[in-house]
Design an enzyme around this catalytic site. Structure first.
Site: not given
Length: 702
Positions: A238-240, A242
């Site tokens: 995942s993006d941070c 997110a």
């Protein structure tokens, strides 16, 4: 070790873990499991244009500048050098039991999003607006970073999947709506190429939703497309933070447990953030199964085995002496030289040192380190600004006057001074010089990522294409002196150059050229090297011709769909010579086709040039409106040298995409254009030459 063996070893190791231990490994800051001799590992590292955020490293030009090289072979070398330095750091840090963030071998690069709108603050992290160029550069970067040996040298990550390019201010709750045609035609090809061709080890999801589904919890994107249709075998991250957006901003779940379950069930293995701390609670509520937790852990440990982190590898001997070594610094210098784009030259360039008594180097970016490095950068042991590069080049033979001229965006450089407090100094420097090098533009404080950039009012995005008002006033003041001016533009995106084009003698785009980029700028300004970069983005006349920033339709966007006249077109860039394609013929091949072109340097200056081929399907209603890039090759030519080049065109270039998102062959009649720019009227106005047009009929439809 191949993937089959690595996965087998991973399954054996994970099978010895408790449920709690397995769940703990799905976080970016995975703790040690001492009883199994599993050391702690932090998955978060960055390498957009050099190893970032972990101390000293070679600083290469920002990604958009590397895109401007149109040189995948060079980018592969760059990525290999980055992997070398990453290994050197990992080996020495681990020997000191330092397993902190930014010190692992899993690099969250490259960014292969499409720079569809010039307002997007993170566009300079990409390779530009074109899916084909982006895929070629992205594949090269991944292949260079990961290597092709028995052990993976470093793990690359294709981000941000998918359909992600602003606005930054609302990325945590935004729903990017894209048609099936735009998805297949524009937003997904680079990701597909990195998965299928380069076998990228990791894919990172975006913050936003795409067509209603949060990207880090999208069964459509992750399960069906990525793992299903494309056969992706690596791990998904995942993006941070997110996943926390699912319940906090997207409102598609109600609790952190539900968000964790949604992501894990869709196939997101690794959480950059802390939402997966709720995985065990989700398990207890029956929202996820142990099998799903186990599978994600196995995927993650497969990557660690592929990197040789448990059995050792040939890369364990890479020492710290590889960090910022001579070879890597030379490679960064070469990349900076290839990245710079000459937009205008009325004959003033190259400068002749012996003809000058004094030079004025003026502007907020003239002596700025921030304007060299973009964002996501490491620390350089030395910096060479444009001012310093020019000073070193001319030595004591030419007087160099310097003035900051103005602040980057504020009305004054000193807090107690009046507005425009450096204007008169800049004017005086210009008046005392034979020529002015005016260094304007932006840096990461004005275009960048939400939360990182200083222009909080736009969260890192640009609100328009204009330089800040204080810089526009400086331009007018310098133009009024009547001195010849060369504008050095340091920015990562389209900036309105209409005033400069009318009033200045030359415009050179430097992008963010790396920590020592001022040396390369000086060598190009004084003609040691001919500029040869090409624009990987369109410079528009204005934003009025573009759809709203939040509109993800490609209609009217980028050179492939635009209807108007560009200020400076995609693929454009001058040299100090005159290279022409004399003739070009198309030949059908088993893999698609190829163009065989005769190219001649008709001028008197040795130079690189980028030969470009654009294709247009003439007998399909589904074809994109304008000819699109389908092949390119960088060559080097001596004065008056003529050579023949062969440019392969992949089968995919002969396909179209219908409204349902189906890609297929729907025509036999094509026009191919082979030249040093795209076949639009604006490029002809700027270069005085047209690409060679070839009518091509396909005999076989595969």
């Amino acid at each position: 070790m191949d993937r089959k063996e690595a996965r087998k070893r991973a399954k054996e190791l994970v099978s010895q873990m408790t449920l709690e231990e397995k769940a703990s490994q799905l976080r970016y800051d995975a703790p040690a499991i001492q009883r199994l001799n599993v050391p702690a590992y932090n998955w978060w590292n960055e390498a957009l244009h050099g190893v970032a955020r972990a101390g000293v490293a070679t600083s290469f030009p920002q990604a958009i500048g590397m895109g401007a090289t149109f040189d995948p072979e060079l980018l592969k070398e760059v990525a290999d050098a980055i992997a070398d330095e990453g290994r050197a750091k990992y080996n020495t840090y681990a020997a000191h039991e330092d397993r902190d963030i930014y010190k692992g071998l899993t690099f969250w690069s490259p960014n292969v999003n499409i720079f569809r709108d010039p307002r997007w603050g993170r566009g300079h992290e990409t390779y530009g607006e074109d899916p084909y160029l982006t895929s070629r550069m992205g594949v090269a970067f991944v292949e260079g970073l990961q290597g092709d040996g028995e052990t993976m040298k470093a793990a690359a990550c294709a981000k941000h999947y998918a359909v992600h390019s602003g606005p930054e201010a609302i990325r945590h709750e935004f729903n990017a709506v894209a048609t099936k045609k735009d998805m297949e035609e524009t937003y997904l090809p680079a990701f597909e190429a990195l998965v299928k061709e380069a076998r990228v080890e990791s894919v990172m999801g975006a913050y936003n939703r795409t067509n209603g589904e949060p990207c880090c919890g999208s069964k459509t994107l992750i399960r069906e497309r990525l793992r299903g249709a494309w056969g992706f075998q690596g791990h998904f991250v995942s993006d941070c933070w997110a996943i926390a957006d699912f319940h906090m901003h997207h409102m598609v779940t109600s609790t952190a447990r539900e968000s964790a379950a949604m992501a894990l069930n869709a196939g997101c293995d690794l959480n950059c953030g802390n939402t997966y701390l709720h995985i065990l609670s989700a398990y207890k509520e029956g929202l996820v199964t142990e099998e799903q937790i186990t599978e994600s852990a196995v995927r993650l440990f497969t990557t660690r085995f592929l990197l040789g982190l448990f059995d050792g590898s040939e890369f364990d001997e890479i020492g710290y002496d590889r960090v910022e070594c001579k070879e890597h610094l030379e490679l960064a210098h070469k990349t900076a030289l290839e990245s710079m784009v000459l937009l205008k030259n009325d004959g003033i360039l190259p400068l002749k040192k012996e003809a000058l008594n004094a030079i004025a180097v003026i502007g907020p970016n003239a002596n700025s380190r921030a304007a060299l490095i973009g964002n996501y950068y490491g620390t350089s042991s030395a910096y060479i600004t444009v001012l310093e590069g020019i000073q070193r080049y001319v030595g004591e033979e030419v007087r160099v006057y310097y003035s900051e001229g103005c602040a980057l965006s504020k009305s004054r450089t000193e807090g107690l001074a009046g507005e425009n407090d450096r204007l008169s100094e800049a004017q005086i420097a210009a008046e005392n010089s034979d020529v002015v090098i005016l260094c304007l533009g932006l840096d990461e404080t004005l275009e960048g990522e939400e939360g990182d950039a200083g222009n909080a009012y736009a969260s890192g995005d640009k609100q328009d294409l204009l330089l800040p008002e204080t810089q526009r006033k400086l331009m007018q003041t310098i133009a009024a002196t009547g001195k010849p001016v060369i504008l050095c533009l340091m920015a990562g995106s389209d900036i309105d150059m209409s005033y400069a084009a009318e009033h200045f003698h030359g415009i050179l785009g430097l992008w963010y050229p790396g920590a020592r980029g001022g040396k390369a700028a000086a060598e190009i300004l004084f003609g040691d090297v001919s500029p040869s970069g090409k624009l990987p983005v369109t410079f528009y006349q204005s934003l009025e011709e573009l759809p709203a920033f939040t509109d993800y339709s490609m209609e009217g966007r980028t050179y492939r769909y635009m209807k108007g006249r560009a200020q400076y077109p995609f693929g454009y860039g001058l040299t100090y010579s005159e290279v022409r394609v004399m003739k070009a013929d198309a030949v059908e091949e088993a893999y698609g086709a190829s163009v065989r072109a005769v190219v001649k340097n008709c001028g008197n200056v040795e130079t690189d040039e980028v030969v470009q081929v654009y294709i247009k399907c003439m007998d399909s209603a589904h074809a994109v409106p304008n000819p699109q890039l389908c092949a390119f090759w960088r060559i080097h030519l001596l004065p008056q040298e003529e050579t023949e080049v062969e440019l392969p065109i992949p089968e995919r270039a002969f396909t179209v995409v219908d409204d349902s998102g189906k890609r297929f062959v729907d025509g036999r009649q094509f026009e191919l254009y082979t030249g040093v720019s795209q076949p639009d009227e604006r490029s002809f106005e700027l270069t005085g030459s047209r690409p060679v047009r070839t009518e091509y009929t396909r005999k076989f439809v595969r």
